[in-house]
Design an enzyme around this catalytic site. Structure first.
Site, PDB file in Angstrom:
ATOM      1  N   LYS A 158      62.635  -1.893 -31.569  1.00  0.00           N
ATOM      2  CA  LYS A 158      63.452  -1.625 -32.768  1.00  0.00           C
ATOM      3  C   LYS A 158      62.940  -0.360 -33.463  1.00  0.00           C
ATOM      4  O   LYS A 158      62.192  -0.426 -34.444  1.00  0.00           O
ATOM      5  CB  LYS A 158      63.410  -2.844 -33.704  1.00  0.00           C
ATOM      6  N   LEU A 177      68.654  -4.915 -27.969  1.00  0.00           N
ATOM      7  CA  LEU A 177      67.623  -5.447 -28.856  1.00  0.00           C
ATOM      8  C   LEU A 177      67.766  -6.966 -28.858  1.00  0.00           C
ATOM      9  O   LEU A 177      68.870  -7.482 -29.087  1.00  0.00           O
ATOM     10  CB  LEU A 177      67.808  -4.913 -30.283  1.00  0.00           C
ATOM     11  N   TYR A 209      61.033  -0.587 -37.292  1.00  0.00           N
ATOM     12  CA  TYR A 209      61.437  -1.229 -38.547  1.00  0.00           C
ATOM     13  C   TYR A 209      61.899  -2.652 -38.296  1.00  0.00           C
ATOM     14  O   TYR A 209      62.094  -3.069 -37.149  1.00  0.00           O
ATOM     15  CB  TYR A 209      62.541  -0.419 -39.237  1.00  0.00           C
ATOM     16  N   GLU A 265      75.866  -4.451 -26.553  1.00  0.00           N
ATOM     17  CA  GLU A 265      75.732  -5.120 -27.859  1.00  0.00           C
ATOM     18  C   GLU A 265      76.470  -4.270 -28.884  1.00  0.00           C
ATOM     19  O   GLU A 265      77.082  -3.260 -28.538  1.00  0.00           O
ATOM     20  CB  GLU A 265      74.259  -5.258 -28.233  1.00  0.00           C
TER      21      GLU A 265
HETATM   22  N1  PLP Z   1      71.067  -5.121 -31.876  1.00  0.00           N
HETATM   23  C1  PLP Z   1      70.807  -4.001 -32.574  1.00  0.00           C
HETATM   24  C2  PLP Z   1      70.956  -2.689 -31.893  1.00  0.00           C
HETATM   25  C3  PLP Z   1      70.407  -4.076 -33.910  1.00  0.00           C
HETATM   26  O1  PLP Z   1      70.147  -2.940 -34.585  1.00  0.00           O
HETATM   27  C4  PLP Z   1      70.300  -5.345 -34.522  1.00  0.00           C
HETATM   28  C5  PLP Z   1      69.900  -5.451 -35.920  1.00  0.00           C
HETATM   29  O2  PLP Z   1      69.705  -4.491 -36.609  1.00  0.00           O
HETATM   30  C6  PLP Z   1      70.585  -6.484 -33.772  1.00  0.00           C
HETATM   31  C7  PLP Z   1      70.947  -6.343 -32.438  1.00  0.00           C
HETATM   32  C8  PLP Z   1      70.469  -7.855 -34.367  1.00  0.00           C
HETATM   33  O3  PLP Z   1      69.101  -8.198 -34.513  1.00  0.00           O
HETATM   34  P1  PLP Z   1      68.626  -9.249 -35.611  1.00  0.00           P
HETATM   35  O4  PLP Z   1      69.400 -10.499 -35.355  1.00  0.00           O
HETATM   36  O5  PLP Z   1      67.180  -9.427 -35.333  1.00  0.00           O
HETATM   37  O6  PLP Z   1      68.920  -8.646 -36.940  1.00  0.00           O
END
Ligand code: PLP
Length: 291
Positions: free
Chosen positions: A148, A205, A33, A181
């Site tokens: 993701k 991620l 997603y 994170e």
């Molecule tokens: N890390 C995780 C585990 C996430 O689920 C998300 C966003 O949903 C992020 C980091 C931040 O990613 P982004 O800046 O692309 O939204």
């Protein structure tokens, strides 16, 4: 006005938007997603999110359900039908519907594509104004956090634990007490003029907002280190913040029982928030269709 969502080729009233009970996303969490921010009518970091969606599908050998241009078109049509200017847009792709069997279905099984959106007020987010508390939890996710996927049960449990403690986010700790994170965000600390975040490897991620913040920091001569750091280092930081596509840059003012600094959002987090908003306002939009 009724809320409209998109399911496999049709724009439908949100209450009736559904997939089959044997959709592999439902049965196996076999899907990926993205969440994209629509800020003042502009798709923030659209290209980065669609790049990552394609990468996630590639890594899991999921057939793309549509071309990138078609996905862009559907997104714009969805936003138009919902008459939104400020929204979060959710896209999900699964390996499709097939008789329940662990191994991949036949190659001709169409992937599922769903999209939904909801209004989001980027200008009045109290978390950005006031800062947030976060708590630490063990990271119980699988080893490919760079993809993701919709397999989010460890994040569900972590976020529930955070909510029960009045926290906005849960910091995911590896076995050595290092911070990977947040449950749904990247995490940053700032100490003695150096901004630090976990390196983009398979344990996190690689946030699209994270990439934008790295670029912004470089542009403004803010020193960045991408590398490991633990809870102790975070607790002693001058500032900390989380980044994600809809929350943008959220200052962290407390980690577990430790208040950071004076307990108020720090100047760097505020500065980066404003830089990001400016970047999103001026980002070159790839508009293919004019309504
Ligand atoms: N890390 C995780 C585990 C996430 O689920 C998300 C966003 O949903 C992020 C980091 C931040 O990613 P982004 O800046 O692309 O939204």
């Amino acid at each position: 006005m009724p809320r409209i969502s998109y399911v496999n080729g049709a724009y439908v009233p949100h209450q009736r938007a559904c997939v089959h009970i044997e959709d592999r996303g439902f049965v196996f969490a076999d899907g990926v997603y993205e969440v994209i921010g629509l800020i003042n009518g502009k798709y923030a970091d659209e290209c980065g999110h669609l790049d990552r969606l394609e990468r996630s599908m590639r890594e899991l050998q999921i057939n793309p359900p549509k071309t990138r241009d078609a996905i862009r078109f559907i997104m714009r049509e969805l936003v138009r039908r919902n008459r939104l200017q400020n929204a979060a847009i959710y896209l999900q792709v699964t390996r499709g519907t097939a008789k329940r069997d662990f191994k991949f279905p036949t190659a001709d099984t169409p992937s599922t594509l769903v999209m939904m959106c909801w209004p989001f007020n980027y200008d009045a987010n109290p978390n950005v104004q006031n800062g947030v508390k976060v708590c630490s939890v063990p990271d119980q996710r699988w080893a490919r956090r760079d993809i993701k996927t919709v397999a989010l049960l460890p994040q569900v449990l972590a976020k529930q634990k955070a909510a029960e403690q009045g926290c906005y986010e849960a910091l995911m700790l590896d076995g050595d007490g290092m911070i990977n994170e947040g449950g749904a965000s990247n995490f940053w600390i700032y100490k003695d003029g150096v901004l630090k975040t976990h390196q983009a490897d398979q344990s996190i991620l690689k946030g699209v907002t994270r990439t934008a913040v790295c670029d912004i920091a470089a542009k403004h001569n803010i020193k960045i280190v991408e590398g490991p750091f633990g809870l102790d280092e975070a607790i002693n930081a001058d500032e900390a913040f989380c980044t994600s596509a809809t929350a943008l840059i959220v200052p962290v003012v407390q980690i577990d029982d430790h208040v950071l600094g004076d307990g108020k959002p720090g100047p760097l987090a505020r500065k980066i928030y404003h830089y990001y908003r400016d970047y999103a306002d001026h980002e070159k939009q790839q508009l293919y269709w004019v309504y």
